[in-house]
Design a protein around this motif. Structure first.
Motif, short mmCIF file in Angstrom:
data_model
loop_
_atom_site.label_atom_id
_atom_site.label_comp_id
_atom_site.label_asym_id
_atom_site.label_seq_id
_atom_site.Cartn_x
_atom_site.Cartn_y
_atom_site.Cartn_z
N TRP A 115 32.91 -36.47 74.43
CA TRP A 115 33.76 -35.27 74.59
C TRP A 115 35.14 -35.67 74.14
N MET A 116 35.63 -36.79 74.22
CA MET A 116 37.04 -37.40 73.88
C MET A 116 37.00 -37.26 72.35
N VAL A 117 35.91 -37.78 71.60
CA VAL A 117 35.91 -37.81 70.16
C VAL A 117 36.07 -36.55 69.66
N VAL A 118 35.23 -35.65 70.24
CA VAL A 118 35.31 -33.92 69.72
C VAL A 118 36.42 -33.37 70.03
N ASP A 119 37.02 -33.63 71.26
CA ASP A 119 38.31 -32.89 71.51
C ASP A 119 39.38 -33.40 70.65
N PHE A 120 39.46 -34.68 70.35
CA PHE A 120 40.34 -35.37 69.54
C PHE A 120 40.40 -34.78 68.04
N LYS A 121 39.18 -34.84 67.58
CA LYS A 121 38.99 -34.19 66.11
C LYS A 121 39.35 -32.81 65.98
N LEU A 122 39.03 -32.12 66.92
CA LEU A 122 39.20 -30.63 66.86
C LEU A 122 40.60 -30.16 67.12
N GLY A 123 41.39 -30.98 68.09
CA GLY A 123 42.67 -30.65 68.30
C GLY A 123 43.61 -31.03 67.25
N ARG A 124 43.32 -32.06 66.62
CA ARG A 124 44.15 -32.64 65.40
C ARG A 124 43.99 -31.80 64.32
N SER A 125 42.70 -31.30 64.07
CA SER A 125 42.38 -30.42 62.87
C SER A 125 43.09 -29.04 63.22
N ARG A 126 43.29 -28.55 64.59
CA ARG A 126 43.91 -27.16 64.68
C ARG A 126 45.29 -27.43 64.45
N PHE A 127 46.07 -28.56 64.90
CA PHE A 127 47.36 -28.88 64.83
C PHE A 127 47.55 -28.79 63.36
N ILE A 128 47.06 -29.55 62.64
CA ILE A 128 47.45 -29.70 61.14
C ILE A 128 47.34 -28.39 60.74
N ARG A 129 46.40 -27.76 60.94
CA ARG A 129 46.39 -26.26 60.21
C ARG A 129 47.67 -25.39 60.61
N THR A 130 48.18 -25.62 61.86
CA THR A 130 49.18 -24.69 62.16
C THR A 130 50.62 -25.35 62.24
N ARG A 131 50.80 -26.74 61.67
CA ARG A 131 51.86 -27.36 61.76
C ARG A 131 52.97 -26.92 60.84
N THR A 132 54.29 -26.98 60.79
CA THR A 132 55.31 -26.46 59.97
C THR A 132 55.55 -27.91 59.04
N ARG A 133 55.49 -27.63 57.86
CA ARG A 133 55.81 -28.85 56.96
C ARG A 133 57.24 -28.48 56.37
N ARG A 134 58.11 -29.64 56.33
CA ARG A 134 59.39 -29.50 55.79
C ARG A 134 59.70 -30.68 54.82
N ASN A 135 60.29 -30.45 53.80
CA ASN A 135 60.57 -31.30 52.66
C ASN A 135 62.16 -31.18 52.58
N TYR A 136 62.95 -32.05 52.97
CA TYR A 136 64.42 -31.82 52.92
C TYR A 136 64.89 -32.57 51.65
N GLY A 137 66.04 -32.02 51.12
CA GLY A 137 66.20 -32.74 49.80
C GLY A 137 67.17 -33.84 49.97
N ASP A 138 67.75 -34.50 49.10
CA ASP A 138 68.79 -35.62 48.93
C ASP A 138 70.08 -35.00 49.70
N ARG A 139 70.56 -35.76 50.63
CA ARG A 139 71.85 -35.44 51.41
C ARG A 139 72.67 -36.69 51.09
N TYR A 140 73.93 -36.42 51.41
CA TYR A 140 75.09 -37.38 51.38
C TYR A 140 75.76 -37.57 52.73
N SER A 141 75.62 -38.43 53.35
CA SER A 141 76.25 -38.86 54.67
C SER A 141 77.12 -40.01 54.82
N ASP A 142 77.74 -40.13 55.97
CA ASP A 142 78.37 -41.40 56.22
C ASP A 142 77.23 -42.17 57.34
N ILE A 143 76.73 -43.11 57.09
CA ILE A 143 75.88 -43.64 58.28
C ILE A 143 76.12 -45.08 58.72
#
Length: 401
Positions: free
Chosen positions: A16-44
């Motif tokens: 059950w844990m193996v199946v639950d994990f694989k299905l849960g991760r697959s579902r999350f990856i399908r629905t996740r939000t992907r962000r690609n931020y560009g170069d920024r300039y900050s004082d760090i």
């Protein structure tokens, strides 16, 4: 007969844990939000000690004028955690908008009474990554491992520290103190990306939208350091790290509390050694969790044979998360060099392309190496049978460590 039933029950639970994990991760990856931020300039500014970090952070929080947005994986039920919540409570009473987001399991010990007082003062409090149906096991494993602070939309913090007394060198386990980690204080364009990341996680937890509020995204001054905020959610980071390892011409430094790479990244590291790149890895000598130290040994053996230098940090606990490639790239953030960070957790890193800043980081790394012992191939050849057994167990569950 009872033994057969026990074995069947355990087998069914594992299945059950193996199946639950694989299905849960697959579902999350399908629905996740992907962000690609560009170069920024900050004082760090790099901060590598907990007491200094929280002195600066609490000072900045106390001087907030309009809004405070904070996300932590862990807030402990101890004197530092209480002080942190009380500082936020006081600012909420002053009319500053306060929003605190904590990982549900990582911050499960936060007293309900403290949360109630914070809400009564006018702050909003929410918990991220709640364990829920239909994928109970997967959602219990996927943690929001990010640490974000944004003050007035202009000042930000990002790095590896959580909130608790162990992070200011007061660990109940003396062998894990002092705590060694890296955090960054940031002013400039990159703060808006931190705010955007907080807004996304806040919306997931509360269904409340912050991204369209100009108050939280004021015009940003351009800083001196070129960098890029890099969020990951179960994908991307393995490929990304592999590309930077491929680009290495002279040297690679990896600092991580847990060294459990994928086969893809192991191939990349071995290939880098074959072409003459110097590889240095810093890990803690003392482990803070069971099996994580032994989990690294099968990966260290082939790397050591090809000339890698592995250092075990001796002066407390090493929790730093960094990668330096040659003199032109440095990554610091929340992601460990392990499969949990690569494939499960929500992480947030900062990719820095500034030689002066990298020189500062390299000086800190030199201190870490000076306070470490070299691990050799012969050390790992002579480990006990019990250690070998722990290695096998750790390998079987490596993605969950």
């Amino acid at each position: 007969m009872w033994l057969v039933y026990v074995i069947l029950i355990i087998g069914a639970l594992i299945a059950w844990m193996v199946v639950d994990f694989k299905l849960g991760r697959s579902r999350f990856i399908r629905t996740r939000t992907r962000r690609n931020y560009g170069d920024r300039y900050s004082d760090i500014t790099l901060i590598s000690r907990g007491p200094e970090l929280f002195d600066k952070m609490f000072y900045d929080i106390k001087n907030a004028e309009s809004s405070i947005h904070i996300l932590f994986y862990i807030v402990q039920n101890d004197h530092l955690g209480h002080r942190f919540l009380e500082v936020l409570e006081e600012k909420a009473k002053q009319g500053v908008e306060v929003r605190l987001l904590m990982d549900q399991l990582g911050s499960s010990q936060v007293p309900k009474s403290k949360v109630k007082l914070l809400k009564q003062a006018g702050a909003e409090v929410a918990f991220a990554q709640k364990v829920k149906l239909p994928h109970l096991f997967f959602t219990s494993q996927q943690r929001n491992h990010r640490k974000i602070t944004v003050i007035d939309g202009k000042l930000g913090y990002l790095g590896g520290y959580n909130v608790g007394k162990e992070y200011i060198d007061e660990n109940d386990r003396p062998e894990l103190s002092p705590w060694r980690d890296y955090h960054m204080r940031m002013e400039g364009e990159g703060v808006l990306d931190l705010q955007a990341e907080f807004s996304i996680d806040w919306h997931r937890a509360t269904q409340k939208e912050l991204k369209n509020e100009p108050l939280y995204f004021p015009p940003a001054a351009k800083g001196e350091i070129r960098h890029q905020i890099f969020p990951t959610e179960g994908v991307n980071i393995e490929k990304f790290f592999g590309e930077f390892i491929d680009d290495a011409k002279h040297s690679i430094v990896i600092g991580t509390p847990y060294f459990i790479p994928t086969s893809h990244l192991m191939d990349k590291l071995l290939a880098a050694l074959d072409r003459g790149v110097k590889l240095e890895i810093i890990v803690p000598n003392q482990a803070d969790h069971a099996l994580v130290k032994e989990a690294a040994f099968p990966y260290f053996r082939p790397l050591l044979e090809k000339g890698a230098l592995v250092y075990q940090y001796m002066n407390g606990f090493y929790h730093g998360k960094l990668m330096i490639v040659d003199d032109h790239f440095c990554d610091i953030g929340t992601a460990n060099f392990d499969q949990r960070s690569f494939f499960i957790n929500l992480e947030l890193n900062n990719l820095i392309y500034d030689k002066n800043f990298i020189d500062i980081v390299k000086k800190e790394v030199a201190k870490d190496i000076k306070e470490s012992d070299r691990l050799t191939a012969s050390d790992l050849q002579s480990v006990s049978v019990f250690t070998r057994i722990k290695e096998k167990v750790a390998s079987a569950i490596s993605i969950l460590l």
